[in-house]
Every structure is written in structure tokens, then in C-alpha cells.
Design an enzyme around this catalytic site. Structure first.
Site, PDB file in Angstrom:
ATOM      1  N   ASN A 236       2.494  -4.434  -3.529  1.00  0.00           N
ATOM      2  CA  ASN A 236       1.121  -4.905  -3.339  1.00  0.00           C
ATOM      3  C   ASN A 236       0.210  -3.720  -3.049  1.00  0.00           C
ATOM      4  O   ASN A 236       0.520  -2.892  -2.184  1.00  0.00           O
ATOM      5  CB  ASN A 236       1.157  -5.848  -2.116  1.00  0.00           C
ATOM      6  CG  ASN A 236      -0.059  -6.702  -1.965  1.00  0.00           C
ATOM      7  OD1 ASN A 236      -0.597  -7.205  -2.957  1.00  0.00           O
ATOM      8  ND2 ASN A 236      -0.497  -6.894  -0.731  1.00  0.00           N
TER       9      ASN A 236
ATOM     10  N   GLU B 109       0.815  -1.218   0.000  1.00  0.00           N
ATOM     11  CA  GLU B 109       0.000   0.000   0.000  1.00  0.00           C
ATOM     12  C   GLU B 109       0.848   1.267   0.000  1.00  0.00           C
ATOM     13  O   GLU B 109       0.725   2.125   0.873  1.00  0.00           O
ATOM     14  CB  GLU B 109      -0.988  -0.037   1.176  1.00  0.00           C
ATOM     15  CG  GLU B 109      -1.898  -1.256   1.066  1.00  0.00           C
ATOM     16  CD  GLU B 109      -2.836  -1.458   2.259  1.00  0.00           C
ATOM     17  OE1 GLU B 109      -2.853  -0.601   3.155  1.00  0.00           O
ATOM     18  OE2 GLU B 109      -3.541  -2.474   2.273  1.00  0.00           O
TER      19      GLU B 109
ATOM     20  N   ASP C  51     -11.181 -10.701  -2.047  1.00  0.00           N
ATOM     21  CA  ASP C  51     -12.484 -10.931  -1.409  1.00  0.00           C
ATOM     22  C   ASP C  51     -13.440  -9.866  -1.939  1.00  0.00           C
ATOM     23  O   ASP C  51     -13.021  -8.984  -2.686  1.00  0.00           O
ATOM     24  CB  ASP C  51     -12.410 -10.945   0.134  1.00  0.00           C
ATOM     25  CG  ASP C  51     -11.776  -9.715   0.757  1.00  0.00           C
ATOM     26  OD1 ASP C  51     -11.677  -8.664   0.072  1.00  0.00           O
ATOM     27  OD2 ASP C  51     -11.382  -9.780   1.939  1.00  0.00           O
TER      28      ASP C  51
ATOM     29  N   HIS D 145      -9.443  -6.362  -2.899  1.00  0.00           N
ATOM     30  CA  HIS D 145     -10.593  -6.298  -1.988  1.00  0.00           C
ATOM     31  C   HIS D 145     -11.683  -5.584  -2.781  1.00  0.00           C
ATOM     32  O   HIS D 145     -11.770  -4.353  -2.776  1.00  0.00           O
ATOM     33  CB  HIS D 145     -10.232  -5.518  -0.722  1.00  0.00           C
ATOM     34  CG  HIS D 145      -9.178  -6.190   0.097  1.00  0.00           C
ATOM     35  ND1 HIS D 145      -9.413  -7.366   0.782  1.00  0.00           N
ATOM     36  CD2 HIS D 145      -7.873  -5.871   0.327  1.00  0.00           C
ATOM     37  CE1 HIS D 145      -8.302  -7.736   1.412  1.00  0.00           C
ATOM     38  NE2 HIS D 145      -7.361  -6.848   1.147  1.00  0.00           N
TER      39      HIS D 145
ATOM     40  N   GLU E 248      -5.046 -10.744  -2.218  1.00  0.00           N
ATOM     41  CA  GLU E 248      -5.929 -10.616  -1.043  1.00  0.00           C
ATOM     42  C   GLU E 248      -7.398 -10.608  -1.466  1.00  0.00           C
ATOM     43  O   GLU E 248      -8.217  -9.856  -0.921  1.00  0.00           O
ATOM     44  CB  GLU E 248      -5.611  -9.323  -0.276  1.00  0.00           C
ATOM     45  CG  GLU E 248      -4.174  -9.193   0.158  1.00  0.00           C
ATOM     46  CD  GLU E 248      -3.900  -7.981   1.042  1.00  0.00           C
ATOM     47  OE1 GLU E 248      -4.849  -7.364   1.559  1.00  0.00           O
ATOM     48  OE2 GLU E 248      -2.708  -7.649   1.202  1.00  0.00           O
TER      49      GLU E 248
HETATM   50  O1  G3I Z   1      -4.326 -10.096  18.098  1.00  0.00           O
HETATM   51  C1  G3I Z   1      -5.217  -9.170  18.759  1.00  0.00           C
HETATM   52  C2  G3I Z   1      -5.928  -9.847  19.883  1.00  0.00           C
HETATM   53  O2  G3I Z   1      -4.964 -10.197  20.851  1.00  0.00           O
HETATM   54  C3  G3I Z   1      -6.968  -8.885  20.452  1.00  0.00           C
HETATM   55  O3  G3I Z   1      -7.702  -9.527  21.441  1.00  0.00           O
HETATM   56  C4  G3I Z   1      -7.919  -8.409  19.365  1.00  0.00           C
HETATM   57  C5  G3I Z   1      -8.924  -7.379  19.885  1.00  0.00           C
HETATM   58  O4  G3I Z   1      -9.321  -6.479  18.883  1.00  0.00           O
HETATM   59  O5  G3I Z   1      -7.155  -7.811  18.345  1.00  0.00           O
HETATM   60  C6  G3I Z   1      -6.236  -8.710  17.744  1.00  0.00           C
HETATM   61  O6  G3I Z   1      -5.542  -8.064  16.722  1.00  0.00           O
HETATM   62  C7  G3I Z   1      -6.274  -7.799  15.556  1.00  0.00           C
HETATM   63  C8  G3I Z   1      -5.623  -8.566  14.407  1.00  0.00           C
HETATM   64  O7  G3I Z   1      -6.225  -8.201  13.198  1.00  0.00           O
HETATM   65  C9  G3I Z   1      -5.733 -10.079  14.557  1.00  0.00           C
HETATM   66  O8  G3I Z   1      -7.085 -10.469  14.519  1.00  0.00           O
HETATM   67  C10 G3I Z   1      -6.199  -6.303  15.319  1.00  0.00           C
HETATM   68  O9  G3I Z   1      -6.946  -5.624  16.300  1.00  0.00           O
HETATM   69  C11 G3I Z   1      -6.743  -5.978  13.955  1.00  0.00           C
HETATM   70  O10 G3I Z   1      -6.489  -4.602  13.680  1.00  0.00           O
HETATM   71  C12 G3I Z   1      -6.052  -6.819  12.914  1.00  0.00           C
HETATM   72  O11 G3I Z   1      -6.624  -6.503  11.671  1.00  0.00           O
HETATM   73  C13 G3I Z   1      -5.947  -6.958  10.538  1.00  0.00           C
HETATM   74  C14 G3I Z   1      -5.534  -5.739   9.707  1.00  0.00           C
HETATM   75  O12 G3I Z   1      -5.019  -6.169   8.448  1.00  0.00           O
HETATM   76  C15 G3I Z   1      -4.439  -4.912  10.396  1.00  0.00           C
HETATM   77  O13 G3I Z   1      -3.284  -5.692  10.578  1.00  0.00           O
HETATM   78  C16 G3I Z   1      -6.889  -7.859   9.763  1.00  0.00           C
HETATM   79  O14 G3I Z   1      -7.109  -9.065  10.505  1.00  0.00           O
HETATM   80  C17 G3I Z   1      -6.309  -8.195   8.413  1.00  0.00           C
HETATM   81  O15 G3I Z   1      -7.260  -8.893   7.628  1.00  0.00           O
HETATM   82  C18 G3I Z   1      -5.940  -6.906   7.681  1.00  0.00           C
HETATM   83  O16 G3I Z   1      -5.345  -7.263   6.461  1.00  0.00           O
HETATM   84  C19 G3I Z   1      -5.060  -6.195   5.571  1.00  0.00           C
HETATM   85  C20 G3I Z   1      -3.774  -6.540   4.853  1.00  0.00           C
HETATM   86  O17 G3I Z   1      -2.747  -6.783   5.794  1.00  0.00           O
HETATM   87  C21 G3I Z   1      -3.377  -5.440   3.895  1.00  0.00           C
HETATM   88  N1  G3I Z   1      -4.462  -5.143   2.972  1.00  0.00           N
HETATM   89  C22 G3I Z   1      -5.761  -4.879   3.573  1.00  0.00           C
HETATM   90  C23 G3I Z   1      -6.147  -6.026   4.500  1.00  0.00           C
HETATM   91  C24 G3I Z   1      -7.548  -5.836   5.073  1.00  0.00           C
HETATM   92  O18 G3I Z   1      -7.613  -4.697   5.897  1.00  0.00           O
END
Ligand code: G3I
Length: 352
Positions: free
Chosen positions: A194, A150, A266, A234, A264
Site C-alpha cells: 500500500n 509506505e 480522500d 490521498h 485510503e
Molecule cells: O489515541 C490518542 C488519544 O488517546 C490522544 O488523546 C490523542 C491526542 O493527540 O491522540 C490519539 O492518537 C492519535 C490517533 O491518530 C487516533 O486519533 C494520534 O495522535 C495520531 O497521530 C493518529 O493519527 C493517525 C495517523 O495515521 C498515524 O497513525 C491518523 O488518525 C490516521 O488517519 C493516519 O492514517 C494514515 C494511514 O495509516 C497510512 N496512510 C496515511 C494516513 C493519513 O496520515
């Protein structure tokens, strides 16, 4: 690929997971012409046997949905926490699947300490050390990396370089540095830039395609070792795919000597009709249009969805439906049944 029995320490969940043989019959993910894979969520990987079975059944490659982001790997400057990626690689290798790495330089999912990096020397040192350490550790085991994620901005009609601690301290040169460092750390890996929002028939998406081409040209002119462009894809369900423009864009990217892949995939379905059949049909149509537009020009090196089942998806974090219905962005439904999207993907990756 090593195929060894592997029992995880996730016994905490009371589940003996991914023992080779447990899913012997599911293990033959068909070897399509174009490798298909999915992003994996670490929690269910440890606790949900049906989730593991679906990954084994459908995927030839996997990528961590998290786990390799700075916030996960680097809680402090001196710490590297490899639990999640090691778990995922063990699962992939035990089941004959390949890996992708996501991601080495991104503006988001950064630990606080790294957001405080100041100046060119400190920032470039940390970026280089991180990439050398992480890519070096998995050299030969992760054949494809999202090196820069990004890079394009998304805050107005003019698309430029996205704000980040990297861009703030190093300018666009952070991209060069990330790729050169990754190349030195694993000369054989596919290095990917990406990004999202490159597919739709909208002025915004068109501006993003132009900005990405301009960026790729500058990188090529500076001999930055980028090998491929990743379409995150996405796909906003309410926006048509601009098939002609996407094909032209892919053709321009190929002309620069780069491959393309889908990283990615969806469908963001918050604006789509409530009726499930109708909604799934539109989602499959969007996916078919994108994959068709790419396939008209070239064979992508991989097609990866951002999750495998509607049961586990990031989409409701930002795109909850107003009617309270669950989102349906992925190829399998909540009960692991194949949706029209999965059939569309299978047809595309079969190399038809
Ligand atoms: O691991 C913690 C957990 O300990 C806690 O209890 C929980 C409470 O909210 O949060 C957990 O962390 C979350 C993590 O995902 C794992 O589930 C974060 O809050 C959350 O912000 C995180 O979101 C991810 C996001 O990227 C930021 O890293 C999404 O799952 C993931 O699908 C998303 O993926 C991104 C790609 O990397 C880049 N492109 C867009 C894509 C979608 O947004």
C-alpha cells in the site's frame, strides 16, 4: 456473514450502539459491483449514532483508521491490545460488512520499544511473531491486509526504500518476510502493498510510479506473495491526476498478475478555493479522474475512503487551511449529507 444483535459496552457514553434493528432501514448498503468502504475512527464509533448510521448506510467494508497499528496493538512486547479491532469487527459483522486490516509493517505509529529493535535476528523474530499472532487471530475474518505500508521513501527526488526500523535491520528483505509470514498465517487473505503519491501529473509522482513498478518486479522475481497494489490515494487537490500515466501504470501492475484497489481515498483541500461548491467540485473531479483511470484498465477489488464524513478526518492534522475554514476531504459533509464526491464514487463502484 453472521448477522447477530450486538450491543456494545459503550454504554459509558449512554448510547446503545449498533443494535441490529436500530438502523434496520439504513442497513441496506447497496451492493455495488465494486465493494465500497471507509476507514473508521474508534472514538465516534462508540459515541456517535449518526456516524454508525452513515457507515451502515454506505459501506460494504470497513478498516480501522487506527487500532491495528503497532502503537495501538503492542504497547509492550508481551501485550496485544485487541479492543479497537474487536469492536470494529463486531460492528462490521453485525451489519453484514467485510473488513480490511491496516497495517502490519509500517515505519510510523510504532511504539518506542519496537523502534529499539536491533539486528536481523531480533527484528525478524518480532516482525514474524507480530504478523503470525495478529493475522492468525483474525484468520478468515479479515480477508484483505495492508501487509506493507509506505515502503517507498519520500525525502528527495530519488525514490528508494523508506527508512524504518524494518529497513534499517533487514533491508528490503523485510517486505519479503512480512508477506511470506502473512501468507502462512492466512493462506486465503488478499495481501496488499500500500502506498501514496502514485497518481499525480508531477515529476515526483512519476518517479514514485517507476519506483513502485521496480519494487513490484523485484518482489515478483523473488516469488514474494503480494496479490495487490493499494493506491492510498490521498489526492492533493491542487494537483491534476495523470490519467494516461495512471492507466498505463495500472496496466503494468496487472501484467505482473496483481490486482489493484483504492485503500485510503480522500482529497487534501488545503490549497483549494474557499468557495465550497467550487472546492467540492474539484475534489469530485480528482476522484473521478483517478477512478476513471483505473476503471479504464481494470476493476479495482475495492474502493475505500479514509473516513466517511468531513466531521472526522486526519487531514487537518497536517493540512489545515490558511483561511481557517474546515477541510472537506471526504464523501459526506460534517452533517452527513452526500457531497459531489460521493455521487462520483457511487457511479464508479456501480461498475458503469
Ligand atoms: O489515541 C490518542 C488519544 O488517546 C490522544 O488523546 C490523542 C491526542 O493527540 O491522540 C490519539 O492518537 C492519535 C490517533 O491518530 C487516533 O486519533 C494520534 O495522535 C495520531 O497521530 C493518529 O493519527 C493517525 C495517523 O495515521 C498515524 O497513525 C491518523 O488518525 C490516521 O488517519 C493516519 O492514517 C494514515 C494511514 O495509516 C497510512 N496512510 C496515511 C494516513 C493519513 O496520515
Amino acid at each position: 456473514m453472521r448477522r447477530r444483535d450486538f450491543v456494545t459496552a459503550a454504554g459509558a457514553a449512554g448510547l446503545a450502539l449498533w443494535t441490529r434493528g436500530l438502523f434496520e432501514r439504513a442497513a441496506a448498503a447497496s451492493h455495488s459491483a465494486i465493494p465500497f468502504g471507509a476507514a473508521v475512527s474508534d472514538g465516534p464509533l462508540q459515541t456517535d449514532a449518526a456516524y454508525q448510521k452513515a457507515l451502515i448506510e454506505h459501506c460494504q467494508l470497513l478498516v480501522g483508521e487506527g487500532g491495528m497499528k503497532w502503537a495501538d496493538l503492542r504497547p509492550s512486547p508481551s501485550q496485544y491490545v485487541y479492543d479497537q479491532p474487536d469492536r470494529l469487527i463486531a460492528f462490521a459483522e453485525a451489519n453484514g460488512m467485510k473488513m480490511r486490516g491496516h497495517t502490519l509493517a509500517w515505519y510510523a505509529a510504532m511504539p518506542d520499544w519496537a523502534l529499539q529493535l536491533k539486528g536481523e535476528a531480533e527484528t525478524s523474530r518480532e516482525l514474524m511473531t507480530h504478523i503470525e499472532t495478529v493475522v492468525g487471530r483474525y484468520k478468515g475474518r479479515i480477508p484483505s491486509w495492508d501487509v506493507v505500508n509506505e515502503a517507498l521513501s519520500d525525502d528527495g527526488p530519488r525514490v528508494g526504500l523508506r527508512d524504518s526500523v524494518w529497513a534499517a535491520n533487514l533491508g528490503e528483505y523485510y517486505i519479503d518476510l512480512a508477506f511470506h509470514t502473512a501468507r502462512a498465517a492466512d493462506p486465503a487473505a488478499q495481501l496488499v502493498i500500500n502506498d501514496y503519491g502514485l497518481e499525480a501529473a508531477t515529476a515526483k509522482s512519476s518517479a514514485r510510479r517507476r519506483a513502485m513498478l521496480d519494487l513490484l518486479r523485484r518482489l515478483r522475481d523473488r516469488d514474494v506473495p503480494v496479490q495487490a497494489l493499494g493506491f492510498q490515494a490521498h489526492l492533493p487537490g491542487n494537483e491534476e491526476i495523470d490519467k494516461d500515466e495512471v492507466s498505463r501504470f495500472v496496466s503494468d501492475v496487472k501484467d505482473m498478475g496483481l490486482d489493484v484497489l483504492v485503500t485510503e481515498l480522500d482529497v487534501i483541500d488545503d490549497q483549494l478555493p474557499a468557495d465550497i461548491e467550487e472546492r467540492d467540485a474539484i475534489a469530485a473531479k480528482r476522484v473521478g479522474a483517478l477512478l476513471g483511470a483505473i476503471l479504464d484498465v481494470t476493476r479495482p477489488t475495492a474502493v475505500v475512503t479514509w473516513g466517511i464524513t468531513d466531521r472526522y478526518t486526519w487531514v487537518p492534522i497536517w493540512y489545515k487551511r490558511a483561511d481557517g475554514q474546515a477541510n472537506r476531504p471526504l464523501p459526506l459533509d460534517e452533517d452527513y449529507r452526500e457531497k459531489p464526491m460521493m455521487r462520483t464514487i457511487k457511479q464508479a463502484v456501480a461498475g458503469a
